[in-house]
Scaffold this motif. Sequence first.
Motif, PDB file in Angstrom:
ATOM      1  N   ARG A   1     -13.333  63.773  65.245  1.00  0.00           N
ATOM      2  CA  ARG A   1     -14.041  63.848  66.536  1.00  0.00           C
ATOM      3  C   ARG A   1     -13.174  63.205  67.638  1.00  0.00           C
ATOM      4  NH1 ARG A   1     -18.507  59.533  67.677  1.00  0.00           N
ATOM      5  NH2 ARG A   1     -19.745  60.473  69.416  1.00  0.00           N
ATOM      6  N   VAL A   2     -13.383  63.610  68.885  1.00  0.00           N
ATOM      7  CA  VAL A   2     -12.844  63.159  70.051  1.00  0.00           C
ATOM      8  C   VAL A   2     -13.893  62.282  70.684  1.00  0.00           C
ATOM      9  CG1 VAL A   2     -11.636  63.581  72.384  1.00  0.00           C
ATOM     10  CG2 VAL A   2     -11.185  65.061  70.096  1.00  0.00           C
ATOM     11  N   GLU A   3     -13.401  60.809  70.969  1.00  0.00           N
ATOM     12  CA  GLU A   3     -14.178  60.092  71.519  1.00  0.00           C
ATOM     13  C   GLU A   3     -13.684  59.573  72.843  1.00  0.00           C
ATOM     14  OE1 GLU A   3     -14.107  56.820  69.119  1.00  0.00           O
ATOM     15  OE2 GLU A   3     -14.825  57.907  67.252  1.00  0.00           O
ATOM     16  N   ILE A   4     -14.537  59.434  74.141  1.00  0.00           N
ATOM     17  CA  ILE A   4     -14.156  59.005  75.307  1.00  0.00           C
ATOM     18  C   ILE A   4     -14.306  57.418  75.269  1.00  0.00           C
ATOM     19  CG2 ILE A   4     -14.314  59.025  77.596  1.00  0.00           C
ATOM     20  CD1 ILE A   4     -13.484  61.733  76.422  1.00  0.00           C
ATOM     21  N   THR A   5     -13.458  56.795  75.472  1.00  0.00           N
ATOM     22  CA  THR A   5     -13.483  55.244  75.240  1.00  0.00           C
ATOM     23  C   THR A   5     -12.925  54.394  76.525  1.00  0.00           C
ATOM     24  OG1 THR A   5     -11.224  55.466  74.011  1.00  0.00           O
ATOM     25  CG2 THR A   5     -13.183  55.581  72.689  1.00  0.00           C
ATOM     26  N   ALA A   6     -13.177  53.071  76.246  1.00  0.00           N
ATOM     27  CA  ALA A   6     -13.037  51.990  77.380  1.00  0.00           C
ATOM     28  C   ALA A   6     -11.575  51.357  76.919  1.00  0.00           C
ATOM     29  CB  ALA A   6     -14.013  51.012  77.671  1.00  0.00           C
ATOM     30  N   HIS A   7     -10.598  51.327  77.552  1.00  0.00           N
ATOM     31  CA  HIS A   7      -9.267  50.802  77.336  1.00  0.00           C
ATOM     32  C   HIS A   7      -9.008  49.356  78.310  1.00  0.00           C
ATOM     33  CE1 HIS A   7      -7.581  53.948  74.666  1.00  0.00           C
ATOM     34  NE2 HIS A   7      -8.723  54.116  74.758  1.00  0.00           N
ATOM     35  N   ASN A   8      -8.082  48.785  77.927  1.00  0.00           N
ATOM     36  CA  ASN A   8      -7.374  47.916  78.798  1.00  0.00           C
ATOM     37  C   ASN A   8      -6.388  47.254  78.114  1.00  0.00           C
ATOM     38  OD1 ASN A   8      -6.360  45.804  80.525  1.00  0.00           O
ATOM     39  ND2 ASN A   8      -8.472  44.776  80.231  1.00  0.00           N
ATOM     40  N   HIS A   9      -5.013  47.943  77.988  1.00  0.00           N
ATOM     41  CA  HIS A   9      -4.183  47.363  77.154  1.00  0.00           C
ATOM     42  C   HIS A   9      -2.631  47.916  77.940  1.00  0.00           C
ATOM     43  CE1 HIS A   9      -3.020  50.908  74.574  1.00  0.00           C
ATOM     44  NE2 HIS A   9      -4.418  51.132  74.942  1.00  0.00           N
ATOM     45  N   GLY A  10      -1.799  47.011  77.641  1.00  0.00           N
ATOM     46  CA  GLY A  10      -0.456  47.494  78.335  1.00  0.00           C
ATOM     47  C   GLY A  10       0.582  47.242  77.120  1.00  0.00           C
ATOM     48  N   PHE A  11       0.159  46.998  75.796  1.00  0.00           N
ATOM     49  CA  PHE A  11       1.024  46.801  74.860  1.00  0.00           C
ATOM     50  C   PHE A  11       0.282  47.851  73.580  1.00  0.00           C
ATOM     51  CE2 PHE A  11       1.947  43.119  77.127  1.00  0.00           C
ATOM     52  CZ  PHE A  11       3.219  43.001  76.890  1.00  0.00           C
ATOM     53  N   ALA A  12       1.247  48.195  72.626  1.00  0.00           N
ATOM     54  CA  ALA A  12       0.704  49.064  71.633  1.00  0.00           C
ATOM     55  C   ALA A  12       1.414  48.698  70.334  1.00  0.00           C
ATOM     56  CB  ALA A  12       0.752  50.516  72.013  1.00  0.00           C
ATOM     57  N   VAL A  13       0.892  49.530  69.020  1.00  0.00           N
ATOM     58  CA  VAL A  13       1.460  49.156  67.883  1.00  0.00           C
ATOM     59  C   VAL A  13       2.464  50.317  67.607  1.00  0.00           C
ATOM     60  CG1 VAL A  13       0.847  49.007  65.213  1.00  0.00           C
ATOM     61  CG2 VAL A  13      -0.592  47.732  66.948  1.00  0.00           C
ATOM     62  N   ASP A  14       3.585  49.766  67.051  1.00  0.00           N
ATOM     63  CA  ASP A  14       4.677  50.920  66.724  1.00  0.00           C
ATOM     64  C   ASP A  14       4.476  51.169  64.969  1.00  0.00           C
ATOM     65  OD1 ASP A  14       6.704  52.547  66.255  1.00  0.00           O
ATOM     66  OD2 ASP A  14       8.124  51.042  66.642  1.00  0.00           O
ATOM     67  N   ALA A  15       3.575  52.030  64.806  1.00  0.00           N
ATOM     68  CA  ALA A  15       3.422  52.718  63.444  1.00  0.00           C
ATOM     69  C   ALA A  15       3.404  54.236  63.236  1.00  0.00           C
ATOM     70  CB  ALA A  15       2.184  51.854  62.944  1.00  0.00           C
ATOM     71  N   PRO A  16       3.753  54.557  62.024  1.00  0.00           N
ATOM     72  CA  PRO A  16       3.657  55.987  61.954  1.00  0.00           C
ATOM     73  C   PRO A  16       2.311  56.687  62.335  1.00  0.00           C
ATOM     74  CG  PRO A  16       5.002  54.967  60.155  1.00  0.00           C
ATOM     75  CD  PRO A  16       4.162  54.117  60.877  1.00  0.00           C
ATOM     76  N   LEU A  17       2.216  57.865  62.958  1.00  0.00           N
ATOM     77  CA  LEU A  17       0.946  58.343  63.361  1.00  0.00           C
ATOM     78  C   LEU A  17       0.546  59.357  62.144  1.00  0.00           C
ATOM     79  CD1 LEU A  17       1.552  59.815  67.022  1.00  0.00           C
ATOM     80  CD2 LEU A  17       0.476  57.433  66.233  1.00  0.00           C
TER      81      LEU A  17
END
Length: 396
Positions: free
Chosen positions: A299-315
């Motif tokens: 399912r594709v969700e439309i979501t609320a975000h506020n972040h400038g950093f992310a996790v580096d993990a295999p997709l």
Amino acid sequence: MTSAFHPTTDPAVLVLEDGSRYAGRAYGARGTTLGEVVFSTGMTGYQETLTDPSYAGQIVLQTAPHIGNTGMNGEDPESRRIWVAGYIVRDPSRVVSNWRADESLDDALVRDGIVGISGIDTRAVTRRIRSEGSMRGGVFSGADAALDADEQLRRVQEAPQMAGQNLSAAVSVAAAEVTPATGERIGNLAVLDLGVKQATIDNLAARGFDVHVLPQTVTFADIQAIDPVAVFYSNGPGDPAASGDHVGLLREVLDARLPFFGICFGNQLLGRALGFGTYKLPFGHRGINQPVLDKATGRVEITAHNHGFAVDAPLEGTVDSPNGYGRVEVSHVGLNDNVVEGLRALDIPAFSVQYHPEAAAGPHDANYLFDRFRDLVVSDLDTRAPRALDHREGGK
């Protein structure tokens, strides 16, 4: 309430660290403010944006051109004050015409001392940030707009970078605060306040948790003292790489096999606790219209975000936690740029998402995650009950 905002002729200028300058009009408080300039793509919900503690240290630009027409009210704030370092809009509304409004946006900015600027080409600034990446900036308004241009640029370039900053202490509560469950009670929930929003607390209470909002300085012993059924890490500002104490605390939670749910900053800290790295995004995700794929359901969700950093993990696939917590998978992926948007541990009761399922201003596609957390905790309690009974009966 019907109130008028009278456009000012006081000058203001936005200065970016690369030397770019945008002249406009003063909006909100007068003076100087410095911070990381970021843009938010939400078409509505500016009150929730402004009062989100995750924006501490950031000068927020609204990509929607017309801001302020619904004013500000006393029911929708996400926290005790406006947290943005500064505010950039193109066209402030001249009239506040929503029946729920208590004051104008301009008055609220003045009250909380937020320096802003209006009347500039926000599309041009947004395109520059998208091209060059988020950068430090400064808004100089009123008398400060007349400062020497070289002096303004010097101040901007000497301001701290967002990378390496730990801002949790600035936004966390000073002492524990408790919100009783409003749904069928499950037990005490320990919420580490790294910048928690009121809508998050309300959603957790509605799922049956007595929500204990704890200062970001608490120890694992402090958490154990409330006899929690689970632990929750909130959203918040700053660089997750600068929050080693919070990562260490989370590892104690995971070692104790307490159920865990983290959102936004909490997702990044879970990633680091599991042994993955984090990195700074070029310009981040901010707004309430970000598409995310839930890999479990498609399912594709439309979501609320506020972040400038992310996790580096295999997709793709399942990987072993570098820190020994068993199998881990990326549960959600951002469809704009393939950024990790969620983690799920398969051998311990822990999961997280990089966005805001409470989304007070909408959309509510991700609100089910609070139910998923409740189900995880209830299941954990059910499996723990027989073990506790065996122990009391001497293992018989």
